[in-house]
Design an enzyme around this catalytic site. Structure first.
Site: not given
Ligand code: DX5
Ligand code: ZN
Length: 219
Positions: A134, A32, A30, A63, A141-142, A65, A192-193, A139, A170-172, A34, A5
């Protein structure tokens, strides 16, 4: 497949960061989006998608949001998105929005927040190309992976059956939990992170490989 991401990229060098994960062997990219309304944070819009489009041949997995999404679907399609995913919680007329995305010639994805049951998708399955579960609240990353997401993946996998629908998480996501995620049925892992942290391009290829190898070890 691994989809880093760009939310965790160094935005002051966004173009280089996109090219770096491309070279590092990612599968998808990916993106994101927002709006500060559907989710508390604000990231960027279609102009950024358009700016990075010429830098890579890889699938741009956008994605959204944002609420409402409908007024912007054509903008993201024209900007060069390949997959456009919308949140079920942000769409009054999901069935119609999914058809709009397909009508624009793009893959239509639907995203479920952690509190939204998989059963909400039962009546739109023939209009969906991708389901994104999700595993954090959207909202930022990380954040830490929510373990109940694994059961939702299993439920989604079962609902998909033999349909041609991609299941994404997606996420963590990390190299440590990727095996469990793949075993539960996800075939695209957003990271992402766990790819971009520190923003050192030399680290991207080994990190992508570590996540992919862990996921493949479960299959
Ligand atoms: C969160 C995003 C994710 C985010 C994932 O709102 O939709 O795509 O960037 O980041 P990590 O992998 O760090 O959780
Ligand atoms: Zn995402």
């Amino acid at each position: 497949m691994i989809a880093p991401s760009v939310l965790s990229a160094d935005f002051s060098r966004l173009g280089e960061e996109v090219m770096a994960i491309d070279r590092a062997g990612c599968d998808w990219i990916h993106v994101d989006v927002m709006d500060g309304h559907f989710v508390p944070n604000i990231s960027f819009g279609p102009l950024i998608v358009k700016a990075i489009r010429p830098l890579t041949q890889k699938t741009l997995d956008v994605h959204l949001m944002i609420e409402p999404a409908d007024p912007y679907l054509a903008d993201f399609a024209n900007a060069g998105a390949d997959v456009i995913s919308i949140h079920i919680e942000a769409c009054k007329h999901l069935h119609l929005s999914l058809q709009t995305i397909r009508g624009l010639g793009k893959k239509a994805g639907v995203v479920l927040n952690p509190a939204t049951p998989v059963s909400m998708l039962e009546n739109v399955m023939d209009h969906v190309d991708l389901i994104l579960i999700m595993s954090v609240n959207p909202g930022w990353g990380g954040q830490k992976f929510i373990p109940e997401s694994l059961e939702k993946l299993r439920q989604a996998k079962k609902l998909i059956g033999n349909r041609n629908i991609v299941l994404e998480i997606d996420g963590g996501v990390t190299a440590e939990n990727a095996a469990g995620i793949a075993a539960a049925g996800a075939s695209v892992l957003v990271a992402g992170s766990s790819v971009y942290k520190g923003n050192d391009p030399a680290t991207y290829a080994p990190r992508i490989k570590a996540i992919r190898d862990a996921a493949l070890s479960a299959l």
